[in-house]
Design a protein around this motif. Structure first.
Motif, PDB file in Angstrom:
ATOM      1  N   UNK A   1       9.833  11.137  13.897  1.00  0.00           N
ATOM      2  CA  UNK A   1       9.012  10.313  12.959  1.00  0.00           C
ATOM      3  C   UNK A   1       9.866   9.746  11.735  1.00  0.00           C
ATOM      4  N   UNK A   2       9.660   8.928  11.104  1.00  0.00           N
ATOM      5  CA  UNK A   2      10.494   8.454   9.892  1.00  0.00           C
ATOM      6  C   UNK A   2       9.721   7.783   8.808  1.00  0.00           C
ATOM      7  N   UNK A   3       9.764   8.115   7.710  1.00  0.00           N
ATOM      8  CA  UNK A   3       9.142   7.811   6.367  1.00  0.00           C
ATOM      9  C   UNK A   3      10.391   6.770   5.789  1.00  0.00           C
ATOM     10  N   UNK A   4      10.214   5.706   5.493  1.00  0.00           N
ATOM     11  CA  UNK A   4      11.164   4.916   4.673  1.00  0.00           C
ATOM     12  C   UNK A   4      10.274   4.512   3.587  1.00  0.00           C
ATOM     13  N   UNK A   5      10.780   5.267   2.241  1.00  0.00           N
ATOM     14  CA  UNK A   5       9.926   5.155   1.036  1.00  0.00           C
ATOM     15  C   UNK A   5      10.741   3.897   0.383  1.00  0.00           C
ATOM     16  N   UNK A   6       9.786   2.929  -0.059  1.00  0.00           N
ATOM     17  CA  UNK A   6      10.385   1.884  -0.756  1.00  0.00           C
ATOM     18  C   UNK A   6       9.152   1.499  -1.782  1.00  0.00           C
ATOM     19  N   UNK A   7       8.287   1.987  -1.699  1.00  0.00           N
ATOM     20  CA  UNK A   7       7.199   1.883  -2.808  1.00  0.00           C
ATOM     21  C   UNK A   7       7.296   2.650  -3.809  1.00  0.00           C
ATOM     22  N   UNK A   8       7.469   2.391  -5.120  1.00  0.00           N
ATOM     23  CA  UNK A   8       7.432   3.142  -6.232  1.00  0.00           C
ATOM     24  C   UNK A   8       6.196   3.622  -6.471  1.00  0.00           C
ATOM     25  N   UNK A   9       5.102   3.150  -5.841  1.00  0.00           N
ATOM     26  CA  UNK A   9       3.657   3.572  -5.932  1.00  0.00           C
ATOM     27  C   UNK A   9       3.379   4.836  -5.278  1.00  0.00           C
ATOM     28  N   UNK A  10       4.168   4.885  -4.187  1.00  0.00           N
ATOM     29  CA  UNK A  10       3.812   6.281  -3.412  1.00  0.00           C
ATOM     30  C   UNK A  10       4.257   7.415  -4.053  1.00  0.00           C
ATOM     31  N   UNK A  11       3.400   8.480  -3.720  1.00  0.00           N
ATOM     32  CA  UNK A  11       3.503   9.790  -4.532  1.00  0.00           C
ATOM     33  C   UNK A  11       3.778  10.820  -3.614  1.00  0.00           C
ATOM     34  N   UNK A  12       4.039  11.847  -4.178  1.00  0.00           N
ATOM     35  CA  UNK A  12       4.413  12.912  -3.204  1.00  0.00           C
ATOM     36  C   UNK A  12       2.944  13.463  -2.473  1.00  0.00           C
TER      37      UNK A  12
ATOM     38  N   UNK B   1       0.833  -1.157  -0.015  1.00  0.00           N
ATOM     39  CA  UNK B   1       0.036  -0.002  -0.003  1.00  0.00           C
ATOM     40  C   UNK B   1       0.886   1.141   0.026  1.00  0.00           C
ATOM     41  N   UNK B   2       0.435   2.373  -0.873  1.00  0.00           N
ATOM     42  CA  UNK B   2       1.434   3.459  -0.847  1.00  0.00           C
ATOM     43  C   UNK B   2       1.551   4.181   0.281  1.00  0.00           C
ATOM     44  N   UNK B   3       0.681   4.168   1.214  1.00  0.00           N
ATOM     45  CA  UNK B   3       1.004   4.832   2.590  1.00  0.00           C
ATOM     46  C   UNK B   3       1.374   3.857   3.744  1.00  0.00           C
ATOM     47  N   UNK B   4       2.098   2.865   3.427  1.00  0.00           N
ATOM     48  CA  UNK B   4       2.918   2.151   4.278  1.00  0.00           C
ATOM     49  C   UNK B   4       4.257   2.821   4.237  1.00  0.00           C
ATOM     50  N   UNK B   5       4.896   3.252   4.983  1.00  0.00           N
ATOM     51  CA  UNK B   5       6.146   4.423   4.980  1.00  0.00           C
ATOM     52  C   UNK B   5       6.780   4.047   6.205  1.00  0.00           C
ATOM     53  N   UNK B   6       6.886   2.977   6.893  1.00  0.00           N
ATOM     54  CA  UNK B   6       7.308   2.638   8.059  1.00  0.00           C
ATOM     55  C   UNK B   6       8.923   2.041   7.916  1.00  0.00           C
ATOM     56  N   UNK B   7       9.007   0.754   7.886  1.00  0.00           N
ATOM     57  CA  UNK B   7      10.100   0.277   8.176  1.00  0.00           C
ATOM     58  C   UNK B   7      10.642  -0.360   6.583  1.00  0.00           C
ATOM     59  N   UNK B   8      11.951  -0.838   6.851  1.00  0.00           N
ATOM     60  CA  UNK B   8      12.526  -1.215   5.556  1.00  0.00           C
ATOM     61  C   UNK B   8      11.984  -2.551   5.025  1.00  0.00           C
ATOM     62  N   UNK B   9      10.686  -2.173   4.612  1.00  0.00           N
ATOM     63  CA  UNK B   9       9.766  -3.421   3.912  1.00  0.00           C
ATOM     64  C   UNK B   9       9.455  -3.016   2.721  1.00  0.00           C
ATOM     65  N   UNK B  10       9.694  -3.732   1.615  1.00  0.00           N
ATOM     66  CA  UNK B  10       9.195  -3.275   0.347  1.00  0.00           C
ATOM     67  C   UNK B  10       8.100  -3.965  -0.258  1.00  0.00           C
ATOM     68  N   UNK B  11       7.462  -3.526  -1.351  1.00  0.00           N
ATOM     69  CA  UNK B  11       6.512  -4.302  -1.975  1.00  0.00           C
ATOM     70  C   UNK B  11       7.517  -5.248  -2.726  1.00  0.00           C
ATOM     71  N   UNK B  12       6.901  -6.604  -3.203  1.00  0.00           N
ATOM     72  CA  UNK B  12       7.715  -7.247  -3.661  1.00  0.00           C
ATOM     73  C   UNK B  12       7.214  -7.316  -5.405  1.00  0.00           C
TER      74      UNK B  12
END
Length: 488
Positions: free
Chosen positions: A451-462, A80-91
């Motif tokens: 707080x921290x955003x870890x961005x690993x989802x290319x579907x997440x947008x600004x 989901x594009x609003x999962x922004x927490x840890x170093x977990x990526x969509x696969x």
């Protein structure tokens, strides 16, 4: 009960069952409108308490129905594009297809007679990764041609094995004198590994970081000189290429020079930053990594692979002998003399999954450039997110990102109490998680909660980032408002 075994007579049942499971997950992924339901452990636990594991349902369809309520409904969905927490990526899909294959065939990557073909796939991928690192080309003043490595369960295991090799190569007669140098922003597995290796509590020396959260090489040089003058043994320097909190990359060329000067093992923890190995635009950020003695990579972070998929690479394959033990029933010494490729000779594990197949299928389907483009996208997004945060008076952002991590905190204009601001940020994170609308991480910087955003989802947008920032601010303001009412 034999009807549940996967074999030639149950192949069609396997096909139907696997298809039903895939369809359940696909339907769930398609319908997921937020990363989490917000359920609490207290709410979910009674469901599990009511299940009698000694009374099987007897039917896979019924078990899948039950799985919906105990797992699929309330899972945290990293896609989901609003999962922004840890170093977990969509696969990526090719890797998920590989999971189905490797689980069904169930190869064990310890000996050749359990994993013919699979062994060679893993070895080929190790060679490929070593080449991307720069092993096998000019490394410092030597020409290396015997790089090697092995797949592991994750970065922590890779770091442990690297430090085991470093300890043995140090050849110290008194282990109490061994010292490991790591950035204060480095991964906690360095300290844990030192303990597991039987080193003293003082063995790990934290080196301070600069304003960009990179190891200060001046401080490293000072500590190396001090320890040497005191008769201590500099066993290893752990440089980080992508810290967990900040994504910062230590100055690898300068660290390599110091390691060469002191004859110290250089390990690079690139668990996060390894995606740069596939980038056509950012590979230079890893310059100097080719001079390391060992490197940790986590494909299950920035290569978009399912957990687990990690590896340890070494510049000199001969050093892997420190993890070798010959058992007569499994890998007797004569097999090494006969050049039979048993991967257990290199690994801390014995039975081991064929996780390499996931990366193999990914590269054969998408290519390295395809993976690198995905990682470049999230790094670009982090840069745009930093601009957004830097221009938002509600927030303080710590450092401009090197990779795809943003660390920040909500700063209300009319509140001066540091403790109250801390509590507001903590509350906002918990409230956001409870709502299920988004998931963000937290950490401490200078003793203060961020707080921290870890961005690993290319579907997440600004737009997603801006919306989550508004949600955080709203929760924090609610908390502050209620606190002021109670105070009055």
């Amino acid at each position: 009960m034999r009807s549940h075994l996967l074999n030639d007579t149950t192949a069609e049942r396997y096909r139907r069952t696997a298809t039903a499971a895939v369809e359940r997950v696909a339907d769930k992924l398609a319908a997921t409108d937020r990363p989490f339901t917000g359920i609490t452990p207290e709410q979910l636990a009674p469901t599990f308490d009511a299940i009698d594991l000694d009374r099987p349902l007897g039917d896979t369809t019924a078990a899948l129905d039950e799985l919906e309520s105990v797992y699929l409904r309330d899972a945290v969905y990293f896609h989901h594009p609003r999962y922004l927490a840890h170093l977990n990526c969509p696969v990526v899909i090719p890797a998920v297809a590989a999971e189905a294959v490797l689980s069904a065939v169930n190869s064990s990557l310890d000996t050749w007679d359990q994993s013919a073909g699979a062994t060679l796939i893993e070895r080929r991928l190790i060679d490929w990764t070593a080449s991307r690192i720069g092993f096998g080309a000019s490394a410092g003043t030597r020409l290396e041609t015997n790089a090697d490595g092995v797949f592991t369960s994750g970065g922590s295991q890779s770091n442990l094995q690297a430090l085991l090799l470093a300890r043995e190569e140090a050849k110290a007669t008194d282990s109490a004198k061994l010292r490991i140098f790591a950035s204060e922003c480095g991964h906690f597995s360095v300290q844990k590994s030192a303990k597991l290796l039987g080193l003293s509590p003082e063995a790990v020396i934290a080196i301070p970081c600069d304003n960009d959260k990179r190891m200060q090489t001046v401080a490293l040089a000072r500590e190396l000189a001090r320890c040497t003058s005191e008769g201590l043994v500099p066993m290893a320097v752990v440089a980080t290429a992508g810290t967990t909190d900040f994504g910062s990359i230590d100055p690898l060329p300068e660290i390599a020079e110091l390691c060469q000067l002191y004859g110290t093992w250089m390990h690079v923890d690139a668990a996060y930053g390894c995606g740069l190995l596939a980038s056509r635009t950012r590979r230079h950020l890893l310059d100097g990594i080719e001079r390391a003695d060992s490197v940790t990579v986590d494909y299950h972070k920035s290569f978009f692979q399912p957990v687990s998929s990690s590896a340890l690479l070494v510049r000199d394959g001969a050093t892997l002998r420190h993890a070798t033990y010959h058992a007569d029933y499994l890998n007797p010494r004569r097999m090494a003399e006969e050049r039979i490729p048993n991967q257990v000779d290199k690994s801390l594990q014995t039975t081991r999954r064929f996780d390499a197949l996931k990366l193999w299928m990914t590269l054969r389907t998408m290519g390295a450039d395809g993976v690198g483009e995905l990682f470049d996208e999230v790094c670009d997004l982090a840069g745009d997110g930093w601009q957004l945060l830097a221009g938002d008076p509600r927030y303080d952002v710590v450092v401009r990102p090197s990779l795809s991590t943003l660390v920040f905190r909500y700063i209300p204009a009319d509140v001066t109490s540091p403790a109250l601001i801390d509590r507001a940020n903590l509350y906002a994170r918990k409230a956001l998680f409870a709502s299920g609308d988004a998931v963000v991480a937290g950490t401490k910087v200078g003793g203060k909660h961020y707080l921290k955003f870890t961005l690993l989802n290319p579907e997440t947008t600004l737009t997603d980032i801006a919306a989550v920032l508004d949600l955080i601010a709203g929760h924090a303001e609610q908390y502050l408002g209620e606190s002021l009412v109670h105070a009055s």
